[in-house]
Design an enzyme around this catalytic site. Sequence first.
Site, PDB file in Angstrom:
ATOM      1  N   MET A  30     -19.797  26.628 -22.220  1.00  0.00           N
ATOM      2  CA  MET A  30     -18.958  27.632 -22.892  1.00  0.00           C
ATOM      3  C   MET A  30     -18.275  27.002 -24.117  1.00  0.00           C
ATOM      4  O   MET A  30     -17.333  27.566 -24.666  1.00  0.00           O
ATOM      5  CB  MET A  30     -17.912  28.186 -21.928  1.00  0.00           C
ATOM      6  CG  MET A  30     -18.554  28.932 -20.746  1.00  0.00           C
ATOM      7  SD  MET A  30     -17.546  30.231 -20.068  1.00  0.00           S
ATOM      8  CE  MET A  30     -16.137  29.311 -19.482  1.00  0.00           C
ATOM      9  N   HIS A  34     -16.619  18.371 -24.472  1.00  0.00           N
ATOM     10  CA  HIS A  34     -15.938  17.098 -24.209  1.00  0.00           C
ATOM     11  C   HIS A  34     -16.948  16.137 -23.591  1.00  0.00           C
ATOM     12  O   HIS A  34     -18.140  16.473 -23.488  1.00  0.00           O
ATOM     13  CB  HIS A  34     -14.719  17.327 -23.294  1.00  0.00           C
ATOM     14  CG  HIS A  34     -15.027  18.129 -22.067  1.00  0.00           C
ATOM     15  ND1 HIS A  34     -15.869  17.676 -21.085  1.00  0.00           N
ATOM     16  CD2 HIS A  34     -14.654  19.380 -21.680  1.00  0.00           C
ATOM     17  CE1 HIS A  34     -15.963  18.586 -20.130  1.00  0.00           C
ATOM     18  NE2 HIS A  34     -15.245  19.643 -20.471  1.00  0.00           N
ATOM     19  N   HIS A  37     -19.453  17.414 -20.944  1.00  0.00           N
ATOM     20  CA  HIS A  37     -20.629  18.092 -21.503  1.00  0.00           C
ATOM     21  C   HIS A  37     -21.599  17.069 -22.110  1.00  0.00           C
ATOM     22  O   HIS A  37     -22.813  17.168 -21.934  1.00  0.00           O
ATOM     23  CB  HIS A  37     -20.207  19.053 -22.608  1.00  0.00           C
ATOM     24  CG  HIS A  37     -19.301  20.166 -22.173  1.00  0.00           C
ATOM     25  ND1 HIS A  37     -18.010  20.286 -22.621  1.00  0.00           N
ATOM     26  CD2 HIS A  37     -19.497  21.226 -21.335  1.00  0.00           C
ATOM     27  CE1 HIS A  37     -17.448  21.357 -22.097  1.00  0.00           C
ATOM     28  NE2 HIS A  37     -18.316  21.950 -21.299  1.00  0.00           N
ATOM     29  N   GLN A  61     -18.046  36.681 -16.659  1.00  0.00           N
ATOM     30  CA  GLN A  61     -17.593  35.802 -15.562  1.00  0.00           C
ATOM     31  C   GLN A  61     -16.071  35.682 -15.525  1.00  0.00           C
ATOM     32  O   GLN A  61     -15.529  34.959 -14.696  1.00  0.00           O
ATOM     33  CB  GLN A  61     -18.263  34.427 -15.644  1.00  0.00           C
ATOM     34  CG  GLN A  61     -17.787  33.542 -16.766  1.00  0.00           C
ATOM     35  CD  GLN A  61     -18.607  32.262 -16.862  1.00  0.00           C
ATOM     36  OE1 GLN A  61     -19.805  32.293 -17.155  1.00  0.00           O
ATOM     37  NE2 GLN A  61     -17.999  31.124 -16.586  1.00  0.00           N
ATOM     38  N   GLN A 148     -21.123  18.256 -11.524  1.00  0.00           N
ATOM     39  CA  GLN A 148     -20.556  18.301 -10.170  1.00  0.00           C
ATOM     40  C   GLN A 148     -19.102  18.765 -10.199  1.00  0.00           C
ATOM     41  O   GLN A 148     -18.562  19.219  -9.204  1.00  0.00           O
ATOM     42  CB  GLN A 148     -20.680  16.900  -9.539  1.00  0.00           C
ATOM     43  CG  GLN A 148     -20.051  16.725  -8.176  1.00  0.00           C
ATOM     44  CD  GLN A 148     -20.761  17.519  -7.085  1.00  0.00           C
ATOM     45  OE1 GLN A 148     -21.900  17.978  -7.271  1.00  0.00           O
ATOM     46  NE2 GLN A 148     -20.099  17.726  -5.953  1.00  0.00           N
ATOM     47  N   MET A 184     -12.353  15.942 -16.792  1.00  0.00           N
ATOM     48  CA  MET A 184     -12.378  16.570 -18.123  1.00  0.00           C
ATOM     49  C   MET A 184     -12.701  18.039 -17.970  1.00  0.00           C
ATOM     50  O   MET A 184     -13.518  18.434 -17.138  1.00  0.00           O
ATOM     51  CB  MET A 184     -13.419  15.887 -18.989  1.00  0.00           C
ATOM     52  CG  MET A 184     -13.044  14.455 -19.246  1.00  0.00           C
ATOM     53  SD  MET A 184     -13.739  13.852 -20.775  1.00  0.00           S
ATOM     54  CE  MET A 184     -13.076  12.191 -20.743  1.00  0.00           C
ATOM     55  N   SER A 185     -12.019  18.834 -18.763  1.00  0.00           N
ATOM     56  CA  SER A 185     -12.244  20.280 -18.722  1.00  0.00           C
ATOM     57  C   SER A 185     -11.736  20.885 -20.023  1.00  0.00           C
ATOM     58  O   SER A 185     -10.722  20.434 -20.567  1.00  0.00           O
ATOM     59  CB  SER A 185     -11.480  20.884 -17.534  1.00  0.00           C
ATOM     60  OG  SER A 185     -11.316  22.280 -17.725  1.00  0.00           O
TER      61      SER A 185
HETATM   62  P1  AMP Z   1     -18.276  24.784 -19.091  1.00  0.00           P
HETATM   63  O1  AMP Z   1     -18.415  24.697 -20.577  1.00  0.00           O
HETATM   64  O2  AMP Z   1     -16.922  24.461 -18.589  1.00  0.00           O
HETATM   65  O3  AMP Z   1     -18.836  26.093 -18.556  1.00  0.00           O
HETATM   66  O4  AMP Z   1     -19.203  23.654 -18.492  1.00  0.00           O
HETATM   67  C1  AMP Z   1     -20.561  23.524 -18.857  1.00  0.00           C
HETATM   68  C2  AMP Z   1     -21.209  22.501 -17.956  1.00  0.00           C
HETATM   69  O5  AMP Z   1     -20.542  21.258 -18.082  1.00  0.00           O
HETATM   70  C3  AMP Z   1     -21.131  22.886 -16.468  1.00  0.00           C
HETATM   71  O6  AMP Z   1     -22.337  22.520 -15.841  1.00  0.00           O
HETATM   72  C4  AMP Z   1     -19.986  22.043 -15.980  1.00  0.00           C
HETATM   73  O7  AMP Z   1     -20.064  21.748 -14.609  1.00  0.00           O
HETATM   74  C5  AMP Z   1     -20.178  20.796 -16.817  1.00  0.00           C
HETATM   75  N1  AMP Z   1     -18.919  20.044 -16.877  1.00  0.00           N
HETATM   76  C6  AMP Z   1     -17.691  20.519 -17.221  1.00  0.00           C
HETATM   77  N2  AMP Z   1     -16.754  19.546 -17.096  1.00  0.00           N
HETATM   78  C7  AMP Z   1     -17.401  18.448 -16.657  1.00  0.00           C
HETATM   79  C8  AMP Z   1     -16.991  17.121 -16.323  1.00  0.00           C
HETATM   80  N3  AMP Z   1     -15.727  16.725 -16.412  1.00  0.00           N
HETATM   81  N4  AMP Z   1     -17.929  16.242 -15.890  1.00  0.00           N
HETATM   82  C9  AMP Z   1     -19.228  16.620 -15.794  1.00  0.00           C
HETATM   83  N5  AMP Z   1     -19.678  17.855 -16.089  1.00  0.00           N
HETATM   84  C10 AMP Z   1     -18.786  18.761 -16.518  1.00  0.00           C
END
Ligand code: AMP
Length: 279
Positions: A30, A34, A37, A61, A148, A184-185
């Site tokens: 999305m 970071h 990703h 979602q 994960q 990380m998020s």
């Molecule tokens: P998102 O952009 O938050 O929807 O995440 C996209 C992908 O990156 C998803 O498969 C998440 O599980 C993965 N992801 C997000 N944060 C992390 C993290 N800290 N470590 C590993 N993978 C991540």
Amino acid sequence: MKLIRNIKGIVAFSRQARLKGKSIGFVPTMGALHMGHLSLIKKSKKENDITIVSIFVNPIQFASGEDLKRYPRDLKNDALLCRKSGVDAIFCPQVKSFYPQGYKTYVQVEGLSDHLCGRFRPGHFRGVTTVVAKLFNLVSPDTAYFGQKDAQQALIIQKMAEDLNMPVKIRVLPTVRHKDGLAMSSRNAYLTKEERRDARVLYQALSCARALVRQGKKNVAQIIQQVKSIINKKKSARIQYVLFVDTQDLEPISRIKSPVLLALSVYIGKTRLIDNIVI
Ligand code: AMP
């Protein structure tokens, strides 16, 4: 690196790659990228000829009242990071063309979607599986990479791919953390300085539980109580759930076994954070 905004463009790009006999790795995101990703992108680069990253804040979602509108968006910086990482194409469709008027088709994985976050975010995983199924159809990846960090999401997508005979391999990679342990998020950007400090408690609490299990503690209720009491010491923290569940079906367990997934969701201020470890 190509920046592809329309459906025809991504289908053509993927078809071209296939015609040349190239393998395609795919990283759906999305955006607000970071190191988490980037770890997925790196692995995809290593294992495939072509790497495609999607950047799409998927409206279906998010429930009403959630953070769809203010979710961090920074395509310019994301594109820069992708280019530096050697990504071949970014797919960033517009909502209107991805879900045109009259859109009616949804994918739902039963059971798994009802546990953990599913209980508190009704319809969330239906939105996730729908967008990922559509992206898989458009990108036709050989392998897709997930984190994960979102353990439940990864399991649900694996199940969807298996049940619907999707010809794609799903790879789940470890959670990337800050030095102080916080996963990380993109949502960490919402935290104030003080909240960011408090947010360390999630991983501290998970680590404490891991230590207790390793010491041989078997009583789930007692360990959860400890985890909760660590988190509750932070003023800004409000626990949504702390659960030990089976790593495959996500059913809550009553006695520790190996392996086990310890997952939690905690509001730090107004920001909902999730994290988990497998013990
Ligand atoms: P998102 O952009 O938050 O929807 O995440 C996209 C992908 O990156 C998803 O498969 C998440 O599980 C993965 N992801 C997000 N944060 C992390 C993290 N800290 N470590 C590993 N993978 C991540």
